[in-house]
Scaffold this active site. Structure first.
Site, PDB file in Angstrom:
ATOM      1  N   HIS A 158      10.529  -2.823  23.932  1.00  0.00           N
ATOM      2  CA  HIS A 158       9.966  -1.408  24.421  1.00  0.00           C
ATOM      3  C   HIS A 158       9.575  -0.878  23.031  1.00  0.00           C
ATOM      4  O   HIS A 158       9.159   0.356  23.166  1.00  0.00           O
ATOM      5  CB  HIS A 158      11.203  -0.637  24.725  1.00  0.00           C
ATOM      6  N   ASP A 193      11.851  -9.675  31.476  1.00  0.00           N
ATOM      7  CA  ASP A 193      12.847  -8.722  31.450  1.00  0.00           C
ATOM      8  C   ASP A 193      12.689  -7.913  32.709  1.00  0.00           C
ATOM      9  O   ASP A 193      11.615  -7.625  33.355  1.00  0.00           O
ATOM     10  CB  ASP A 193      12.767  -7.826  30.380  1.00  0.00           C
ATOM     11  N   HIS A 195      12.569  -4.839  33.193  1.00  0.00           N
ATOM     12  CA  HIS A 195      11.812  -3.585  32.635  1.00  0.00           C
ATOM     13  C   HIS A 195      10.519  -4.034  32.023  1.00  0.00           C
ATOM     14  O   HIS A 195      10.495  -4.990  31.228  1.00  0.00           O
ATOM     15  CB  HIS A 195      12.536  -2.829  31.471  1.00  0.00           C
ATOM     16  N   ASP A 282      18.352  -9.007  32.732  1.00  0.00           N
ATOM     17  CA  ASP A 282      18.691  -7.870  33.630  1.00  0.00           C
ATOM     18  C   ASP A 282      18.016  -7.812  34.741  1.00  0.00           C
ATOM     19  O   ASP A 282      18.311  -6.838  35.616  1.00  0.00           O
ATOM     20  CB  ASP A 282      18.594  -6.555  32.776  1.00  0.00           C
TER      21      ASP A 282
END
Ligand SMILES: [Zn+2]
Length: 340
Positions: A158, A193, A195, A282
């Site tokens: 990120h 991931d 996200h 995740d």
């Protein structure tokens, strides 16, 4: 498989996380890496300490202002009249202001996208070592091993070239991918991931030399909200070298694995010869921050699928939070990768 790990990851121990307006303990805690490390050690994987990477590898991706900020923010913050223990930005430039201020509070807002990246006394050192782990992994796969796993913490995907966010400070996988490119290789990053890897996308969005593919939960209703959509295909020279495959909430193993297979076809078509995998865990069905329904067996099958890539693979740890299956998901992925 060689596991690159440093206990210095524990120097970064964020205290707070704001979720739905409430201050909660941060899920991005040192215990995440402790559990992942214990799981791979119990499986007999070879544990290796990272080599220090040159500063030039970091500054190739991140701006000098940002690196100076990360290194000094905590001590400067402690000079404020009534400082909190951690640097947490509370004012941001938003979409209509872009001037770079001198004050630490203003710089914090400039360089921190959200409240999920508090900077403590040990954050810089831990983030720097996480980047070392990623570089060590790619050096290893370029020189001697077909694959290596960097247990990076804090995670990185990120983080933009001048902005922290979502638990991330230095973009470990971007730093490693750029290092690979210097050797004349055609590198690509596959991010699984849950996200979207918005920071990685942002860093390479205008570049054609590093192809970025991300499989993640649809950002319409999920972090990072403002990027990760299917129409984002890159820009300028980078047009066509960014691929987002957003997945509906509740997506299960079959659809997710199909997306992984599709990515591998794309990477082959692109002529990728070194693959960097942003491995978040995740997407698992019991992850506290996830919304997909991937099983531990799904991670094993993902590992087997990605092992079909014809070239070196450096696996870089991203997210994955405390749940009973956390260590098992990593072990299953690596087992699938090594043994099919
Ligand atoms: Zn994540």
């Amino acid at each position: 498989m060689k596991v690159i790990y440093s206990p210095k990851q524990e120097l970064h121990a964020p205290e707070s996380f704001i979720s739905s307006g409430r201050v909660l303990p941060s899920p991005e805690c040192p215990e995440r890496a402790d559990r992942l490390f214990a799981a791979v050690r119990a499986e007999g994987h070879e544990i290796v300490a990272p080599e220090p990477a040159p500063d030039s590898a970091i500054s190739a991706i991140h701006s000098i202002d940002y690196l100076r900020f990360l290194e000094t923010a905590h001590s400067r913050w402690q000079g404020l009249p009534t400082p909190s223990p951690e640097v947490i930005a509370n004012v941001h430039p938003g979409r209509h202001m872009g001037h770079y201020p001198e004050h630490i509070i203003g710089q914090a807002g400039y360089h921190m996208a959200d409240t999920a990246c508090p900077i403590g006394a040990g954050t810089w050192e831990a983030a720097r070592v996480a980047a070392d782990c990623a570089i060590t992994a790619v050096q290893d796969v370029l020189q001697s091993s077909p694959s290596a796993y960097a247990l990076c913490r804090p995670p990185g995907h990120h983080a933009y070239h001048d902005q922290a966010g979502g638990f991330c400070f230095l973009n470990n996988v971007a730093i490693a991918a750029d290092w690979v490119r210097r050797d004349g290789h055609r590198a690509a990053i596959l991010d699984i991931d849950v996200h979207h890897g918005n920071g990685t996308q942002g860093i390479f969005y205008h570049r054609k030399d590093i192809y970025f593919v991300s499989i993640h939960a649809d950002p319409s209703n999920f972090y990072p909200f403002f990027a990760g959509y299917a129409g984002e295909r890159g820009a300028g020279e980078g047009l066509g070298f960014n691929l987002n495959l957003p997945q509906a909430p509740g997506t299960d193993d079959e659809a997710w694995l199909e997306a992984i297979d599709h990515s591998l076809v794309e990477l082959r078509r692109n002529g990728t010869d070194v693959l960097l995998l942003s491995l978040g865990l995740d997407a698992q069905e019991n992850d506290p921050l996830g919304v997909l329904k991937i099983t531990t067996e799904g991670f094993r099958r993902a590992g087997a699928a990605i092992s079909s890539f014809d070239g070196p693979v450096a696996i870089i740890q991203e997210g994955g939070y405390l749940c009973d299956e956390l260590g098992a998901n990593l072990v299953a992925f690596l087992d699938g990768f090594e043994n099919g």
